[in-house]
Design a protein around this motif. Structure first.
Motif, PDB file in Angstrom:
ATOM      1  N   SER A  50      38.585  17.209  47.714  1.00  0.00           N
ATOM      2  CA  SER A  50      38.383  16.795  46.522  1.00  0.00           C
ATOM      3  C   SER A  50      36.662  16.051  47.086  1.00  0.00           C
ATOM      4  O   SER A  50      36.257  16.293  46.603  1.00  0.00           O
ATOM      5  N   PRO A  53      33.833  19.744  46.754  1.00  0.00           N
ATOM      6  CA  PRO A  53      32.457  20.584  45.516  1.00  0.00           C
ATOM      7  C   PRO A  53      31.625  19.473  45.391  1.00  0.00           C
ATOM      8  O   PRO A  53      30.868  20.007  44.874  1.00  0.00           O
ATOM      9  N   TRP A  56      29.013  20.636  47.799  1.00  0.00           N
ATOM     10  CA  TRP A  56      28.473  21.687  47.498  1.00  0.00           C
ATOM     11  C   TRP A  56      27.321  22.017  46.470  1.00  0.00           C
ATOM     12  O   TRP A  56      26.194  21.960  46.754  1.00  0.00           O
ATOM     13  N   MET A  57      27.923  20.619  45.669  1.00  0.00           N
ATOM     14  CA  MET A  57      27.167  20.163  44.944  1.00  0.00           C
ATOM     15  C   MET A  57      25.411  19.633  44.977  1.00  0.00           C
ATOM     16  O   MET A  57      24.181  20.556  45.395  1.00  0.00           O
TER      17      MET A  57
END
Length: 310
Positions: A50, A53, A56-57
């Motif tokens: 969860s 992402p 990584w953004m």
């Protein structure tokens, strides 16, 4: 003689006790520990899946375009490649819709939606919970049914209504649409919180000399504060992240909200600037995180205060 006769019996008892299997309680304890370990591992896997992402953004927003388009993976923005140009491009780029007006539009329409939806939802939840009137059950069922209808099924009718009212590309027009979408959820959620507070508390305060209004504000409202805050958080997130209706109603560049503004990075004739896109996504997420952090403490304090007063 008695000592000699009892010694073999004692040894037999110790031998039989040693030969017995382990108690059932110890087996259950071991099984619970093993189950806890398995659940902990699954929880860690779900948490990483969860959070990754989002990480990584944020990581991509600090990398230059050459590394983002490259084949090598960079899990950390090292000092030699760290850059803030993506944020500068997201805020000051003149080749697409401006960022600051979109931020102002999102804040305005979200605040309008939150205030109106909470006031109307709170009053409606009190009415359907505390009073008995004709059509009450039909109203509750209608609220539940409205929640089941997808917003995309009403896009054309909503657009024609807002266009007929001459409210396209206006904060009030989009706010009315958002309130109509958030209000059923707000009423249904607050109804559960109001129903959980016994009406006898107000009656006891009225017996002690309080008026109905004072009994409500002094006794019932503090107990409902955590429910209001929790419902407000969901209403805020729903209004802040809504995209489809904002895309239809707010078509002008100066009227765009942030989710619609973020879409301008996807163009058929130009390559996507992924660094600026990720930076814009981070900027959009910051107000939601700040709002939740502020409200979370008040929600916990309201729960404790309500429990003590109750």
């Amino acid at each position: 003689m008695s000592t000699i006769s009892t010694t073999p019996r004692a040894s037999v008892r110790h031998a039989s006790a040693a030969a017995r299997p382990a108690p059932r309680k110890s087996r259950d304890t071991q099984r619970k520990k093993a189950a806890n370990v398995v659940f902990a591992i699954l929880a860690i896997i779900v948490f990483v899946a969860s959070v990754f992402p989002v990480y990584w953004m944020i990581n991509t927003s600090f990398l230059p375009t050459s590394l983002i388009r490259g084949t090598d993976l960079h899990f950390f923005p090292t000092p030699d490649v760290f850059t803030l140009k993506n944020y500068e491009s997201a805020i000051t780029d003149d080749s697409r819709a401006p960022f600051m007006p979109a931020m102002g539009n999102s804040l305005a329409v979200t605040f309008f939606t939150l205030v109106i939806a909470m006031i109307l939802g709170f009053l409606a939840s009190l009415a359907v919970t505390r009073f008995r009137f004709k059509g009450r059950r039909a109203f509750i069922i209608a609220v539940l049914v409205v929640q089941m209808i997808p917003g995309e099924a009403m896009m054309i009718s909503i657009f024609r209504i807002i266009d007929g009212w001459q409210m396209l590309n206006t904060i009030i027009g989009l706010g009315i649409v958002y309130v109509s979408g958030v209000l059923p959820f707000t009423i249904w959620t607050l109804r559960g919180f109001v129903n959980g507070v016994p009406a006898e508390l107000e009656e006891a305060a009225m017996i002690d000399g309080c008026s109905r209004g004072r009994a409500f504000w002094k006794i019932t409202f503090p107990l409902l504060a955590p429910g209001l805050v929790a419902t407000g958080v969901f209403a805020f997130i729903q209004a802040w992240n809504e995209f489809v209706m904002a895309l239809i109603i707010m078509s002008r560049p100066e009227s765009m909200t942030l989710p619609v503004w973020l879409r301008t990075y996807q163009q058929a004739t130009q390559a996507t600037n992924w660094g600026a896109l990720m930076a814009g996504a981070v900027l959009i997420a910051i107000p939601v995180v700040v709002f939740f952090l502020i409200v979370q403490g008040r929600m916990t304090g309201g729960l404790v205060s309500g429990a003590v007063k109750g």
